[in-house]
Design an enzyme around this catalytic site. Structure first.
Site, PDB file in Angstrom:
ATOM      1  N   SER A   1     -16.749  -0.182 -10.838  1.00  0.00           N
ATOM      2  CA  SER A   1     -15.709   0.830 -10.705  1.00  0.00           C
ATOM      3  C   SER A   1     -15.191   1.158 -12.104  1.00  0.00           C
ATOM      4  O   SER A   1     -14.712   0.267 -12.809  1.00  0.00           O
ATOM      5  CB  SER A   1     -14.560   0.308  -9.848  1.00  0.00           C
ATOM      6  OG  SER A   1     -13.503   1.238  -9.870  1.00  0.00           O
TER       7      SER A   1
ATOM      8  N   LYS B   1     -18.793   3.787  -9.286  1.00  0.00           N
ATOM      9  CA  LYS B   1     -17.570   4.392  -8.716  1.00  0.00           C
ATOM     10  C   LYS B   1     -16.781   5.010  -9.849  1.00  0.00           C
ATOM     11  O   LYS B   1     -16.461   4.319 -10.829  1.00  0.00           O
ATOM     12  CB  LYS B   1     -16.759   3.325  -8.003  1.00  0.00           C
ATOM     13  CG  LYS B   1     -15.344   3.727  -7.586  1.00  0.00           C
ATOM     14  CD  LYS B   1     -14.787   2.738  -6.572  1.00  0.00           C
ATOM     15  CE  LYS B   1     -13.298   2.522  -6.742  1.00  0.00           C
ATOM     16  NZ  LYS B   1     -12.758   1.602  -5.731  1.00  0.00           N
TER      17      LYS B   1
ATOM     18  N   LYS C   1     -13.424   7.273 -11.019  1.00  0.00           N
ATOM     19  CA  LYS C   1     -12.080   7.729 -10.642  1.00  0.00           C
ATOM     20  C   LYS C   1     -12.005   9.236 -10.847  1.00  0.00           C
ATOM     21  O   LYS C   1     -12.504   9.740 -11.866  1.00  0.00           O
ATOM     22  CB  LYS C   1     -11.038   7.067 -11.549  1.00  0.00           C
ATOM     23  CG  LYS C   1     -10.919   5.583 -11.332  1.00  0.00           C
ATOM     24  CD  LYS C   1     -10.298   5.318 -10.023  1.00  0.00           C
ATOM     25  CE  LYS C   1     -10.393   3.854  -9.678  1.00  0.00           C
ATOM     26  NZ  LYS C   1      -9.912   3.618  -8.321  1.00  0.00           N
TER      27      LYS C   1
ATOM     28  N   ASP D   1     -13.396   7.935  -6.392  1.00  0.00           N
ATOM     29  CA  ASP D   1     -12.149   7.398  -5.840  1.00  0.00           C
ATOM     30  C   ASP D   1     -10.990   8.218  -6.391  1.00  0.00           C
ATOM     31  O   ASP D   1     -10.775   8.257  -7.600  1.00  0.00           O
ATOM     32  CB  ASP D   1     -11.986   5.917  -6.236  1.00  0.00           C
ATOM     33  CG  ASP D   1     -10.759   5.289  -5.578  1.00  0.00           C
ATOM     34  OD1 ASP D   1     -10.549   4.088  -5.768  1.00  0.00           O
ATOM     35  OD2 ASP D   1     -10.024   6.010  -4.861  1.00  0.00           O
TER      36      ASP D   1
ATOM     37  N   GLU E   1     -13.465   8.366  -1.899  1.00  0.00           N
ATOM     38  CA  GLU E   1     -12.498   7.338  -1.493  1.00  0.00           C
ATOM     39  C   GLU E   1     -11.081   7.875  -1.609  1.00  0.00           C
ATOM     40  O   GLU E   1     -10.683   8.421  -2.652  1.00  0.00           O
ATOM     41  CB  GLU E   1     -12.656   6.104  -2.377  1.00  0.00           C
ATOM     42  CG  GLU E   1     -11.853   4.897  -1.974  1.00  0.00           C
ATOM     43  CD  GLU E   1     -12.111   3.696  -2.869  1.00  0.00           C
ATOM     44  OE1 GLU E   1     -13.092   3.695  -3.645  1.00  0.00           O
ATOM     45  OE2 GLU E   1     -11.290   2.760  -2.820  1.00  0.00           O
TER      46      GLU E   1
ATOM     47  N   ASP F   1      -9.027   3.547   1.714  1.00  0.00           N
ATOM     48  CA  ASP F   1      -8.613   2.342   0.989  1.00  0.00           C
ATOM     49  C   ASP F   1      -7.121   2.146   1.285  1.00  0.00           C
ATOM     50  O   ASP F   1      -6.756   1.462   2.244  1.00  0.00           O
ATOM     51  CB  ASP F   1      -8.911   2.541  -0.506  1.00  0.00           C
ATOM     52  CG  ASP F   1      -8.365   1.437  -1.410  1.00  0.00           C
ATOM     53  OD1 ASP F   1      -8.667   1.464  -2.617  1.00  0.00           O
ATOM     54  OD2 ASP F   1      -7.627   0.570  -0.926  1.00  0.00           O
TER      55      ASP F   1
ATOM     56  N   LYS G   1     -10.083  -4.554   1.297  1.00  0.00           N
ATOM     57  CA  LYS G   1      -9.548  -5.394   0.224  1.00  0.00           C
ATOM     58  C   LYS G   1      -8.718  -6.486   0.891  1.00  0.00           C
ATOM     59  O   LYS G   1      -7.789  -6.191   1.663  1.00  0.00           O
ATOM     60  CB  LYS G   1      -8.651  -4.596  -0.729  1.00  0.00           C
ATOM     61  CG  LYS G   1      -9.407  -3.576  -1.565  1.00  0.00           C
ATOM     62  CD  LYS G   1      -8.455  -2.848  -2.501  1.00  0.00           C
ATOM     63  CE  LYS G   1      -9.198  -1.864  -3.373  1.00  0.00           C
ATOM     64  NZ  LYS G   1      -8.266  -1.101  -4.249  1.00  0.00           N
TER      65      LYS G   1
ATOM     66  N   GLY H   1     -12.120  -3.983  -4.995  1.00  0.00           N
ATOM     67  CA  GLY H   1     -11.599  -4.935  -5.976  1.00  0.00           C
ATOM     68  C   GLY H   1     -10.193  -4.547  -6.411  1.00  0.00           C
ATOM     69  O   GLY H   1      -9.780  -3.407  -6.236  1.00  0.00           O
TER      70      GLY H   1
HETATM   71  O1  LIG Z   1     -11.643  -4.523  -9.288  1.00  0.00           O
HETATM   72  C1  LIG Z   1     -12.275  -3.485  -9.550  1.00  0.00           C
HETATM   73  O2  LIG Z   1     -13.118  -3.378 -10.438  1.00  0.00           O
HETATM   74  C2  LIG Z   1     -11.930  -2.231  -8.760  1.00  0.00           C
HETATM   75  C3  LIG Z   1     -10.765  -1.579  -9.381  1.00  0.00           C
HETATM   76  C4  LIG Z   1     -10.422  -0.335  -8.643  1.00  0.00           C
HETATM   77  O3  LIG Z   1     -11.233   0.550  -8.487  1.00  0.00           O
HETATM   78  C5  LIG Z   1      -9.085  -0.219  -8.111  1.00  0.00           C
HETATM   79  C6  LIG Z   1      -8.227  -1.254  -8.183  1.00  0.00           C
HETATM   80  C7  LIG Z   1      -6.893  -1.086  -7.733  1.00  0.00           C
HETATM   81  C8  LIG Z   1      -6.419   0.109  -7.382  1.00  0.00           C
HETATM   82  C9  LIG Z   1      -7.197   1.269  -7.713  1.00  0.00           C
HETATM   83  O4  LIG Z   1      -6.975   1.613  -9.027  1.00  0.00           O
HETATM   84  C10 LIG Z   1      -8.688   1.066  -7.541  1.00  0.00           C
HETATM   85  C11 LIG Z   1      -9.055   1.293  -6.104  1.00  0.00           C
HETATM   86  O5  LIG Z   1      -8.361   2.096  -5.474  1.00  0.00           O
HETATM   87  O6  LIG Z   1     -10.037   0.753  -5.577  1.00  0.00           O
HETATM   88 MG   LIG Z   2      -9.600   2.802  -4.061  1.00  0.00          MG
END
Ligand SMILES: O=C(O)CCC(=O)C1=CC=C[C@@H](O)[C@@H]1C(=O)O
Ligand SMILES: [Mg+2]
Length: 370
Positions: free
Chosen positions: A137, A163, A165, A190, A215, A240, A264, A292
């Site tokens: 991600s 993934k 953003k 995402d 996402e 999510d 999660k 994550g």
């Molecule tokens: O732990 C990782 O590498 C995933 C991190 C990640 O994409 C996210 C972590 C926490 C909140 C968000 O920013 C995002 C998510 O939405 O999944």
């Molecule tokens: Mg997310």
């Protein structure tokens, strides 16, 4: 279950290797609790709270976690006999929400239970896999070129999906350039709730980019507008932030709000609820993967164990320790090789705590005798 004799809350401060930028801000300093449940046989079970310092992702923070664990949740554990870790989420039912605080404690109980029974946490959960596929991600980068270079690096490292953003102004063009450069790579986006239905026509452009999923495009507490959006998009929506429980899952699936769910453990209140959501989605043809929260090694180990359940059909966000940390708090560290993590075979979470690293990063501690 052999009773818990002591619960320790280790408050840690660690710094991510690189800042992580999403539509709701940038993080690099991580503060969180490592929970430790100890019995009178010397077994130690570990969990990790995943709340951030500020309430940008959910309403919880590191400070609300401490308040809820110290003042409400640990007293419940002190007063009640736990026969199986599934009892913990039932005992916590009268406490509203605060899922990350609940999950941090429940995770330590699950790990302690697995160790007491000389089982891996994966086996205790009913997991089948000996290795799991993982993706990466990527936060929002300073430029499209920097993002393309970073994507190339992780594809070369073998990660099974990328993934990215997105947010208004950093979405269609960015993804189009990545798709052009990497026509075959599994890519998902995402949005962390940065769009509304007013952006529907704009979001339809994403349908031409062969994305695995989009996402959480809409509000963090919505499933109605997501159902409207999913009806117009070919690309699967993955939820999510909207999903905090099995009940949320059932309603979203029945409404058609999504076709995929990012599970999660912290967001849904622990491993028992995560497993119930997994089972429901498997029975209703909804793909799930393990998201994550920029965890340290204990949280990462819990994610790996959960992902061994058969219904986790898509690569998750559980990258290797070195993606996040100069030094992790577990030994050995989590290693992703060619986008695959081998499930550890030792009892419980399967990794030892690196006591020196734990001590190095600990800034506060709370001990509760049972
Ligand atoms: O732990 C990782 O590498 C995933 C991190 C990640 O994409 C996210 C972590 C926490 C909140 C968000 O920013 C995002 C998510 O939405 O999944
Ligand atoms: Mg997310």
């Amino acid at each position: 279950m052999i009773p818990i004799k002591q619960m320790k809350l280790h408050k840690l401060k660690m710094q991510l290797k690189d800042p992580f930028t999403t539509s709701f801000g940038t993080m690099q300093d991580r503060e969180f609790f490592i929970t430790e449940a100890v019995d009178d046989r010397g077994n130690r079970g570990f969990g990790e709270s995943v709340a951030f310092i500020n309430p940008g992702y959910t309403e919880e923070t590191v400070e609300t976690n401490l308040h809820m664990m110290r003042d409400f949740l640990i007293p419940i554990l002190q007063k009640n006999m736990i026969v199986h870790p599934d009892d913990v989420s039932a005992l916590f039912q009268p406490i509203r929400r605060n899922n990350m605080a609940k999950s941090a404690l429940e995770g330590a109980v699950w790990d302690l239970y697995a160790k007491q029974n000389n089982m891996t946490l994966a086996a205790a959960l009913g997991g089948e896999k000996t290795e799991i596929d993982v993706g990466i991600s990527l936060g929002i980068q300073p430029s499209i070129q920097k993002l393309i270079d970073t994507v190339g690096r992780y594809i070369a490292a073998g990660y099974k999906r990328i993934k990215v953003k997105i947010k208004p102004g950093w979405d269609v063009e960015v993804l189009r350039q990545i798709r052009e450069k990497f026509p075959e790579v599994p890519i998902m986006a995402d949005a962390n709730s940065s769009y509304t239905l007013a952006d529907l026509e704009h979001l339809k452009q994403l349908d031409d980019l062969d994305l695995m999923m989009i996402e959480q495009p809409l509000a963090h507490d919505d499933i109605i507008d997501h159902a409207t959006l999913q009806k117009t998009l070919r690309t699967p929506i993955c939820l999510d932030e909207s999903i905090h429980s099995l009940e949320d899952t059932r309603k979203a699936v029945e409404l058609g709000s999504c076709r995929i769910i990012n599970i999660k453990i912290g967001r849904v209140g622990g491993l028992s609820e995560a497993r119930r959501i997994h089972d429901y989605c498997r029975d209703h043809g909804v793909d799930v993967w393990c998201g994550g929260m920029l965890e340290a090694g204990v949280g990462r180990a819990h994610n790996i164990a959960l992902t061994t359940l058969g219904g986790f059909t898509l690569p998750g966000d559980t990258a290797g320790s070195s993606r996040y940390w100069e030094k992790d708090i577990i030994t050995p560290e989590v290693i992703a090789e060619n986008g695959v993590i081998r499930v550890p075979e030792k009892p419980g979470i399967g990794y030892e705590i690196d006591e020196r690293a734990l001590k190095q990063f600990t800034v506060d501690e709370h001990v509760f005798d049972f």
